[in-house]
Design a protein around this motif. Structure first.
Motif, mmCIF file in Angstrom:
data_model
loop_
_atom_site.group_PDB
_atom_site.id
_atom_site.type_symbol
_atom_site.label_atom_id
_atom_site.label_comp_id
_atom_site.label_asym_id
_atom_site.label_seq_id
_atom_site.Cartn_x
_atom_site.Cartn_y
_atom_site.Cartn_z
ATOM 1 N N UNK A 139 0.814 -1.227 0.000
ATOM 2 C CA UNK A 139 0.000 0.000 0.000
ATOM 3 C C UNK A 139 0.844 1.273 0.000
ATOM 4 N N UNK A 140 2.151 1.102 0.069
ATOM 5 C CA UNK A 140 2.981 2.320 0.172
ATOM 6 C C UNK A 140 2.878 3.249 -1.045
ATOM 7 N N UNK A 141 2.687 2.699 -2.268
ATOM 8 C CA UNK A 141 2.542 3.625 -3.398
ATOM 9 C C UNK A 141 1.356 4.576 -3.238
ATOM 10 N N UNK A 142 0.395 4.235 -2.338
ATOM 11 C CA UNK A 142 -0.754 5.126 -2.138
ATOM 12 C C UNK A 142 -0.352 6.461 -1.522
ATOM 13 N N UNK A 143 0.783 6.468 -0.781
ATOM 14 C CA UNK A 143 1.180 7.750 -0.157
ATOM 15 C C UNK A 143 2.607 8.170 -0.490
ATOM 16 N N UNK A 144 3.457 7.246 -0.934
ATOM 17 C CA UNK A 144 4.860 7.595 -1.194
ATOM 18 C C UNK A 144 5.085 7.606 -2.709
ATOM 19 N N UNK A 145 5.261 8.796 -3.265
ATOM 20 C CA UNK A 145 5.361 8.868 -4.729
ATOM 21 C C UNK A 145 6.670 8.268 -5.249
ATOM 22 N N UNK A 146 7.631 7.986 -4.357
ATOM 23 C CA UNK A 146 8.867 7.339 -4.803
ATOM 24 C C UNK A 146 8.647 5.857 -5.085
ATOM 25 N N UNK A 147 7.612 5.288 -4.471
ATOM 26 C CA UNK A 147 7.297 3.870 -4.679
ATOM 27 C C UNK A 147 6.339 3.751 -5.862
ATOM 28 N N UNK A 148 6.866 3.300 -7.018
ATOM 29 C CA UNK A 148 5.983 3.177 -8.181
ATOM 30 C C UNK A 148 5.119 1.930 -8.087
ATOM 31 N N UNK A 149 5.768 0.795 -7.768
ATOM 32 C CA UNK A 149 4.995 -0.439 -7.614
ATOM 33 C C UNK A 149 5.704 -1.370 -6.646
ATOM 34 N N UNK A 150 4.926 -2.243 -6.042
ATOM 35 C CA UNK A 150 5.486 -3.178 -5.061
ATOM 36 C C UNK A 150 4.927 -4.567 -5.351
ATOM 37 N N UNK A 151 5.819 -5.542 -5.416
ATOM 38 C CA UNK A 151 5.382 -6.924 -5.690
ATOM 39 C C UNK A 151 5.796 -7.786 -4.499
ATOM 40 N N UNK A 152 4.866 -8.565 -3.967
ATOM 41 C CA UNK A 152 5.222 -9.473 -2.876
ATOM 42 C C UNK A 152 5.923 -10.680 -3.489
ATOM 43 N N UNK A 153 7.199 -10.866 -3.156
ATOM 44 C CA UNK A 153 7.974 -11.959 -3.760
ATOM 45 C C UNK A 153 7.808 -13.238 -2.940
ATOM 46 N N UNK A 154 7.843 -13.077 -1.628
ATOM 47 C CA UNK A 154 7.794 -14.255 -0.773
ATOM 48 C C UNK A 154 7.270 -13.878 0.609
ATOM 49 N N UNK A 155 6.226 -14.560 1.071
ATOM 50 C CA UNK A 155 5.779 -14.343 2.455
ATOM 51 C C UNK A 155 6.559 -15.347 3.289
#
Ligand code: COA
Ligand code: ADP
Length: 592
Positions: free
Chosen positions: A445-461
């Protein structure tokens, strides 16, 4: 041929025996001192007992006196190598770590790190000892450039041959430092041209403002034979001591107390001065930050008969703090710059603050000694997530954080240690702490507020509290740079008791499934994350920590020096995100 072979063998044997004796000496395996111990051929040492007349009102060695001793020791080392008279061309930034008191001994060691054409870089190390209890301290390190001159003409110096590992490192880095010195003025100019400097003058509390004019000092000195070398040239150290004197007076006029000099920015001696010259020294406080102030000093020289014809010898910038009874820096009054010149210098002081931080951390080169990304492997999973969280907790626990600014109720703290520049931002958000923790620990959810984060993919839980993400981030260097990608381990921890914070720690790892690719610059974070403290039912103190790595340093120092407001904007966006989603995760909260 055999002859050359023998010479080579003899040469190698002497180098290796030198190495062996150095190693054995270092390991204390030569108690009788029978073996020859290595000593750099350009090394010069000076030891001085600090007497009352060397000290200031606090019984501490005056920095001016120390600068004179440093300059003489370094000059003698340069002359040892050059075999002819040398003049001080410049002295790089000096950071004072420790004060020296009456009765203690100052030890100064200088050696030439590298010779270029006519100039040499001399490395100087200052330590102090208390002969009564055998304690020793590091006081400061300094780097000075000397230029060899024979009958005022240029000299071509012989090269330095570094032998030990430390000498080789200094030798190779000296070239890089020289480049920086020679472009220093342009770099400052460029930085000023490109920066959008936050103009906080109007938002400051006028009741605590001191007009800059109140701090203005002018003082004259006559150069006498004891101030100069055997050729009649004024010692650079003497000029630095006079500069420190007027700067200290200006600083004390701002705070109405006795200030302590913490750092000296690069001195550049633009031209020589001789016995008989009159030197006019002028100083004024350019800017006062929360706990420190920058004082600028300018020196001009003239002959008695030609007072109107002044030569600009030197300008320097010094940072002072005022310490309380526990040696902690006190909050300083604001400075009210006056006139266009004053406002220009006020802004330029912010730019220099950024430059000083950049230099301190880039020049030290120590960051490269620490592996930033650790290979991820199921066998090291436990240690890595432990390390991740404990690093952040250790960073939080440091007692040397300094409040650097407070804008829009967001506090920005910095912490400077040997290796890193770290920063930490803090705000109070009117929301439930567990709720805020859930929202922030979902990196997706960080791209919702941090414009430096373009996209985030969960690689491994990895487990309930640890996950590996790949983050694609905008390029900090501008549109022409490639975007960055990070592979980070995010470890979240709930508090074990009510006094503890919620923690979300981030550090880079490497994954064989996610190698570097040509489209992205691989970014790294060594230690960063959030800590959330419950301050009330619907009130949370949110803190973000970051230990800045080299690729990120420029961005951090620009913000810390107040040349950009991106930190504040991003953190404000984080607050808004937490407020907008205040009640969204109510069900999940039951587990926290
Ligand atoms: N920092 C470090 N080195 C510098 C420098 C700076 N700010 N400015 C120049 N130099 C070096 C150059 O790199 C060059 O080195 P190299 O020969 O190894 O390549 C060397 O100084 C000479 O440079 P050059 O451009 O030919 O001469 P200059 O006209 O800039 O003069 C000084 C340089 C230092 C000789 C001159 O500025 C001077 O006399 N300054 C006063 C020195 C003095 O008297 N000091 C004591 C106190 S007043
Ligand atoms: P700059 O004005 O660009 O900073 P200078 O070399 O002219 O560069 O001066 C260096 C510093 O010396 C200034 O920043 C200021 O702090 C101090 N200074 C310069 N001129 C005066 C003056 N007339 N009176 C008091 N201080 C001065």
């Amino acid at each position: 041929m055999q002859n050359i072979g023998n010479q080579l063998r003899r040469g190698l044997t002497s180098i290796f025996s030198g190495r062996a004796s150095r190693k054995q000496a270092a390991q204390g395996r030569d108690p009788a001192g029978t073996m020859e111990t290595y000593r750099n051929p350009t090394e010069v040492q000076m030891s001085q007992l600090v007497l009352l007349y060397h000290t200031n009102h606090r019984g501490e060695l005056s920095v001016g006196q120390l600068l004179k001793w440093i300059d003489i020791t370094a000059c003698l080392s340069a002359e040892k190598h050059a075999g002819c008279p040398c003049v001080t061309a410049s002295v790089d930034d000096i950071y004072f770590e420790h004060t020296i008191r009456t009765g203690q001994v100052v030890n100064i060691k200088a050696k030439v790190n590298r010779a270029f054409n006519s100039s040499m870089e001399v490395g100087i190390q200052v330590t102090s000892e208390d002969p009564c209890n055998e304690k020793q301290w590091n006081v400061c390190k300094a780097l000075a450039t000397f230029v060899a001159q024979r009958n005022s003409s240029k000299v071509k110096l012989k090269q330095i041959l570094p032998l030990t590992e430390e000498e080789k490192v200094e030798y190779s880095v000296a070239a890089e430092r020289r480049r920086m010195r020679l472009v220093y003025t342009e770099t400052i100019r460029d930085l000023l041209a490109k920066s959008v400097i936050q103009d906080d003058l109007e938002s400051r509390d006028c009741s605590r403002m001191v007009p800059a004019e109140k701090t203005r000092v002018e003082s004259v000195e006559l150069v006498l034979p004891p101030h100069a070398n055997h050729q009649g040239n004024t010692f650079g150290g003497q000029i630095m001591a006079w500069m420190e004197n007027v700067a200290t007076i200006a600083a004390s006029r701002l705070c109405g107390a006795h200030p302590t000099l913490k750092t000296i920015e690069m001195f550049h001696f633009r031209g020589p001065s001789q016995v008989g010259d009159r030197l006019v020294l002028k100083a004024i406080v350019n800017n006062a930050f929360k706990n420190s102030m920058e004082v600028g000093v300018c020196v001009e020289a003239y002959h008695q008969e030609m007072e109107s014809c002044r030569r600009h010898l030197n300008s320097a910038f010094m940072t002072f703090v005022v310490l309380d009874g526990d040696d902690q820096p006190i909050t300083l009054p604001w400075i009210q710059p006056q006139g266009e010149e004053g406002e220009r210098r006020y802004r330029e002081a912010s730019a220099r603050k950024k430059m000083r931080l950049d230099r301190k951390y880039i020049v030290s080169c120590k960051q490269t000694e620490v592996p930033l990304s650790v290979p991820w492997d199921p066998s090291n999973q436990v240690y890595l997530s432990y390390n991740n969280v404990s690093s952040l907790k250790m960073l939080m626990a440091k007692d040397t954080w300094v409040l650097t600014s407070e804008i829009n109720k967001i506090k920005l703290y910095t912490l400077e240690d040997d290796k890193f520049l770290s920063f930490h931002m803090e705000m109070t958000v009117y929301t439930d702490t567990a709720q805020a923790f859930l929202l922030l620990s979902d990196l997706g959810r960080r791209p919702e507020w941090d414009k430096h984060y373009q996209s985030v993919e969960l690689v491994q839980q990895v487990d309930e509290d640890d996950a590996i993400y790949r983050v694609i981030s905008t390029a900090l260097g501008g549109a022409e740079c490639k975007p960055q990608d990070f592979v980070v381990l995010a470890s979240r921890r709930k508090p074990c008791d009510s006094g503890e914070p919620y923690v979300l720690a981030l550090r880079s790892v490497t994954l064989p499934t996610h190698p570097k690719t040509p489209e992205y610059t691989r970014g790294e974070t060594l230690c960063s994350g959030f800590c959330l403290w419950r301050e009330g039912d619907q009130q949370t103190k949110v803190s973000y920590y970051n230990q800045a790595t080299t690729s990120f340093l420029n961005y951090v120092t620009t913000n810390v020096a107040g040349l950009s407001s991106e930190f504040i904007t991003t953190f404000k966006a984080c607050e808004q995100f937490l407020l907008d989603n205040k009640s969204e995760l109510a069900l999940s909260l039951q587990n926290l």
